[in-house]
Motif scaffolding. Structure first.
Motif, PDB file in Angstrom:
ATOM      1  N   SER A   1      -1.400   9.775  -0.417  1.00 46.36           N
ATOM      2  CA  SER A   1      -1.290   9.646  -1.632  1.00 46.36           C
ATOM      3  C   SER A   1      -2.039   9.033  -2.447  1.00 46.36           C
ATOM      4  O   SER A   1      -2.692   9.125  -3.566  1.00 46.36           O
ATOM      5  CB  SER A   1      -0.182   8.366  -2.132  1.00 46.36           C
ATOM      6  OG  SER A   1      -1.129   7.557  -1.304  1.00 46.36           O
ATOM      7  N   GLY A   2      -3.445   8.475  -1.566  1.00 44.93           N
ATOM      8  CA  GLY A   2      -4.607   7.651  -2.223  1.00 44.93           C
ATOM      9  C   GLY A   2      -4.441   6.846  -1.941  1.00 44.93           C
ATOM     10  O   GLY A   2      -5.195   5.571  -3.028  1.00 44.93           O
ATOM     11  N   ILE A   3      -3.437   5.859  -2.542  1.00 46.39           N
ATOM     12  CA  ILE A   3      -2.965   4.336  -2.759  1.00 46.39           C
ATOM     13  C   ILE A   3      -3.290   3.859  -1.256  1.00 46.39           C
ATOM     14  O   ILE A   3      -2.728   3.947  -0.136  1.00 46.39           O
ATOM     15  CB  ILE A   3      -1.769   4.420  -2.803  1.00 46.39           C
ATOM     16  CG1 ILE A   3      -1.385   5.246  -3.651  1.00 46.39           C
ATOM     17  CG2 ILE A   3      -0.870   2.823  -2.987  1.00 46.39           C
ATOM     18  CD1 ILE A   3       0.491   4.932  -4.222  1.00 46.39           C
ATOM     19  N   PRO A   4      -4.472   2.969  -1.104  1.00 45.18           N
ATOM     20  CA  PRO A   4      -5.009   2.175   0.434  1.00 45.18           C
ATOM     21  C   PRO A   4      -3.943   1.235   0.852  1.00 45.18           C
ATOM     22  O   PRO A   4      -2.441   0.717  -0.071  1.00 45.18           O
ATOM     23  CB  PRO A   4      -6.404   1.710  -0.228  1.00 45.18           C
ATOM     24  CG  PRO A   4      -5.297   0.524  -1.643  1.00 45.18           C
ATOM     25  CD  PRO A   4      -5.270   2.157  -2.450  1.00 45.18           C
ATOM     26  N   ASN A   5      -3.759   0.822   1.697  1.00 46.19           N
ATOM     27  CA  ASN A   5      -3.091   0.120   2.531  1.00 46.19           C
ATOM     28  C   ASN A   5      -3.878  -1.393   2.418  1.00 46.19           C
ATOM     29  O   ASN A   5      -5.189  -1.744   2.977  1.00 46.19           O
ATOM     30  CB  ASN A   5      -2.458  -0.223   3.274  1.00 46.19           C
ATOM     31  CG  ASN A   5      -1.712   1.371   4.004  1.00 46.19           C
ATOM     32  OD1 ASN A   5      -0.786   1.616   3.496  1.00 46.19           O
ATOM     33  ND2 ASN A   5      -2.202   2.212   4.694  1.00 46.19           N
TER      34      ASN A   5
ATOM     35  N   LEU B   1      -8.880  -6.457   1.625  1.00 43.83           N
ATOM     36  CA  LEU B   1      -9.081  -6.118   2.743  1.00 43.83           C
ATOM     37  C   LEU B   1      -8.293  -4.882   3.051  1.00 43.83           C
ATOM     38  O   LEU B   1      -7.241  -4.581   3.309  1.00 43.83           O
ATOM     39  CB  LEU B   1      -8.621  -7.286   4.022  1.00 43.83           C
ATOM     40  CG  LEU B   1      -9.355  -6.834   5.101  1.00 43.83           C
ATOM     41  CD1 LEU B   1     -10.362  -6.901   5.676  1.00 43.83           C
ATOM     42  CD2 LEU B   1      -8.595  -7.635   6.578  1.00 43.83           C
ATOM     43  N   VAL B   2      -8.715  -3.822   3.176  1.00 44.23           N
ATOM     44  CA  VAL B   2      -8.319  -2.166   3.487  1.00 44.23           C
ATOM     45  C   VAL B   2      -7.943  -2.233   4.627  1.00 44.23           C
ATOM     46  O   VAL B   2      -9.046  -2.913   5.623  1.00 44.23           O
ATOM     47  CB  VAL B   2      -9.259  -1.284   2.850  1.00 44.23           C
ATOM     48  CG1 VAL B   2      -8.638   0.089   3.496  1.00 44.23           C
ATOM     49  CG2 VAL B   2      -9.374  -1.759   1.377  1.00 44.23           C
ATOM     50  N   LEU B   3      -6.885  -1.858   5.187  1.00 46.41           N
ATOM     51  CA  LEU B   3      -6.586  -1.410   6.357  1.00 46.41           C
ATOM     52  C   LEU B   3      -6.206   0.130   6.809  1.00 46.41           C
ATOM     53  O   LEU B   3      -5.688   0.629   8.033  1.00 46.41           O
ATOM     54  CB  LEU B   3      -4.749  -2.723   6.333  1.00 46.41           C
ATOM     55  CG  LEU B   3      -4.973  -3.435   6.525  1.00 46.41           C
ATOM     56  CD1 LEU B   3      -3.605  -4.287   6.262  1.00 46.41           C
ATOM     57  CD2 LEU B   3      -6.556  -4.383   7.078  1.00 46.41           C
ATOM     58  N   GLY B   4      -6.893   0.941   6.304  1.00 41.01           N
ATOM     59  CA  GLY B   4      -6.129   2.308   6.527  1.00 41.01           C
ATOM     60  C   GLY B   4      -5.173   2.617   6.069  1.00 41.01           C
ATOM     61  O   GLY B   4      -4.998   2.664   5.448  1.00 41.01           O
ATOM     62  N   THR B   5      -4.424   3.355   7.865  1.00 41.26           N
ATOM     63  CA  THR B   5      -3.763   4.357   7.155  1.00 41.26           C
ATOM     64  C   THR B   5      -1.917   3.708   7.568  1.00 41.26           C
ATOM     65  O   THR B   5      -1.510   3.527   7.410  1.00 41.26           O
ATOM     66  CB  THR B   5      -3.802   5.017   8.331  1.00 41.26           C
ATOM     67  OG1 THR B   5      -3.805   5.052   9.675  1.00 41.26           O
ATOM     68  CG2 THR B   5      -4.173   6.335   7.856  1.00 41.26           C
TER      69      THR B   5
ATOM     70  N   GLY C   1       0.441  -1.382   0.054  1.00 44.31           N
ATOM     71  CA  GLY C   1       0.049  -0.339   0.046  1.00 44.31           C
ATOM     72  C   GLY C   1       1.047   1.002  -0.074  1.00 44.31           C
ATOM     73  O   GLY C   1       2.123   1.385  -0.167  1.00 44.31           O
ATOM     74  N   GLY C   2       0.480   2.318   0.594  1.00 40.74           N
ATOM     75  CA  GLY C   2       1.014   3.618   0.513  1.00 40.74           C
ATOM     76  C   GLY C   2       1.115   4.194   1.408  1.00 40.74           C
ATOM     77  O   GLY C   2       2.020   5.418   1.569  1.00 40.74           O
TER      78      GLY C   2
ATOM     79  N   ASN D   1     -17.141  -2.427   7.172  1.00 40.49           N
ATOM     80  CA  ASN D   1     -16.143  -2.588   7.547  1.00 40.49           C
ATOM     81  C   ASN D   1     -14.941  -2.968   6.931  1.00 40.49           C
ATOM     82  O   ASN D   1     -13.883  -3.676   6.571  1.00 40.49           O
ATOM     83  CB  ASN D   1     -16.599  -3.794   8.643  1.00 40.49           C
ATOM     84  CG  ASN D   1     -14.809  -4.133   9.665  1.00 40.49           C
ATOM     85  OD1 ASN D   1     -14.248  -3.085  10.152  1.00 40.49           O
ATOM     86  ND2 ASN D   1     -14.520  -5.450   9.667  1.00 40.49           N
ATOM     87  N   GLN D   2     -15.075  -2.024   6.138  1.00 40.72           N
ATOM     88  CA  GLN D   2     -13.603  -1.481   5.221  1.00 40.72           C
ATOM     89  C   GLN D   2     -12.610  -1.366   6.196  1.00 40.72           C
ATOM     90  O   GLN D   2     -11.303  -1.919   5.265  1.00 40.72           O
ATOM     91  CB  GLN D   2     -14.485  -0.674   4.224  1.00 40.72           C
ATOM     92  CG  GLN D   2     -14.865  -1.027   3.130  1.00 40.72           C
ATOM     93  CD  GLN D   2     -14.521   0.424   2.388  1.00 40.72           C
ATOM     94  OE1 GLN D   2     -14.119   1.174   1.871  1.00 40.72           O
ATOM     95  NE2 GLN D   2     -15.581  -0.158   0.671  1.00 40.72           N
TER      96      GLN D   2
END
Length: 396
Positions: A68-72, A94-98, A62-63, A136-137
């Motif tokens: 940057s707008g690139i997800p983790n 599965l997206v992990l926020g920051t 991820g970013g 629950n993203q």
């Protein structure tokens, strides 16, 4: 061999997943079998015979914390060896926020996935990655914070022993921690193991753990919770990665990938005396990723320039090379459990599948080509001789 890629026609053995990829590994078949079967039942084009060549890999990257707008994310992707392809779309995402999942360790059976985030390590279940809740993203309910590795800084290396009963974690601050799994009873907590721990590997029998960082590799006896040897670099070597394996004679061997001013090299260590056996220069370019196949017969190297090399582990000879497999440095390499193929990943957001061309296949190809050449030459010589003898009147 893997198909060569172009900007306008990307082959199926290479896919772009939209985020810089830092880690990759194969998922135990039992952990995703139900998902694969479910997908097969939903596809009219697939039959039962194709299932033996299909598996899944997990990717993380991820970013980071920037804007940057690139997800983790954690991604699960399908691999199909019959078609030499990676799935264009992940099976699970599965997206992990920051929080960037910088490193990860896959449990050898069904224990899930541990990811090293900037200040903690968390355990993720396979079902939750493949089928996260729509509301629950950020994955808050699909992960479990490992308290013993919470608020202890970035872990640069994570690994399970072959049985999955011991977990080792190496931190950016040089601390090495080893736990029983899943109880998390502490076996070792060494705050000054290295200036920074960069790589970890367990021996095949789980007796030893090797940690790499700075100028040293240190060998730890797990049950005794003590260091039994220190393996020093030679001259201008900079250790990059370490892996235990077994050679063709069944003897355990330790490989260390190193970089020098002249390029990369693979160092082999005797695991009884812990003395250096061999140092083999490999390539002018620096090594950025390294791994060994499960059967111990193959080594894989990724370079800063994006090349991927596959070597015979005995002679350290390059048997396959993919030039410019990636647009930038290779961040991770992982062999399939059956050693049939290799997946490489990079900052370029791409995962690439390389099918291993075996020696006997090459030998058969070259032998067949030789016989065809000899047959053609024989025919040409026969025709020339015939017309020569006829011109001389020797034959009517």
């Amino acid at each position: 061999m893997a198909n060569q890629s172009t900007e306008t026609n990307q082959p199926s053995n290479m896919q772009t997943y939209g985020v810089p990829i830092y880690a990759a590994d194969w998922i135990p078949e039992v952990a995703v079998r139900s998902k694969i079967i479910m997908d097969q039942e939903n596809s009219e084009e697939e039959d039962e015979s194709s299932s033996s060549s299909r598996s899944c890999i997990v990717l993380s990257g991820g970013g980071g914390e920037g804007r940057s707008g690139i997800p983790n994310v954690i991604l699960i992707c399908r691999v199909d060896l019959d078609t030499n392809s990676l799935s264009e779309q992940p099976l699970g995402r599965l997206v992990l926020g920051t929080d960037l999942p910088y490193r990860m360790a896959v449990h050898p059976s069904e224990g899930g996935l541990i990811c090293a985030l900037p200040s903690s390590c968390r355990l993720f279940g396979w079902d939750n990655i493949m089928s996260p809740r729509e509301d629950n993203q950020a994955g808050e309910e699909s992960e479990e914070v490992i308290q013993e590795l919470n608020d202890v800084g970035q872990q640069l290396a994570l690994t399970f022993n072959p049985e999955g009963s011991v977990l080792a974690a190496g931190a950016e601050d040089g601390t090495l921690r080893v736990f029983e799994w899943p109880s998390m009873n502490s076996l070792l907590n060494e705050s000054q193991a290295h200036s920074s721990v960069k790589s970890l590997t367990f021996s095949e029998n789980g007796k030893f753990l090797v940690s790499l960082g700075g100028p040293l590799c240190r060998v730890w006896e797990v049950n005794a919770s003590t260091a039994v040897a220190s393996l020093s670099k030679d001259k201008d070597e900079m250790f990059a990665s370490c892996r235990f394996s077994v050679d063709s004679a069944g003897n355990e061997v330790l490989y260390v990938a190193a970089n020098t001013e002249r390029g990369g090299s693979i160092i082999t260590w005797d695991t009884k005396s812990w003395k250096r056996k061999e140092s083999k220069p490999i390539k002018k370019n620096s090594i950025s990723a390294f791994n060994v196949s499960l059967d111990g017969k193959l080594l894989a190297i990724g370079t800063l320039e994006g090349d991927v090399l596959i070597l015979d582990s005995t002679r350290k000879q390059t048997i396959q090379i993919v030039k410019k497999a990636h647009l930038g440095l290779v961040t991770a390499l992982t062999f399939s459990p059956d050693s049939r193929c290799l997946v490489s990943v990079s900052f370029d957001s791409r995962a690439r599948l390389t099918v291993i061309v075996k020696k006997n296949e090459k030998r058969a190809y070259y032998a067949g080509t030789r016989w065809w050449i000899l047959a053609i030459l024989f025919v040409i010589l026969y025709v020339v001789a015939y017309y020569f003898l006829k011109a001389k009147g020797i034959i009517p």
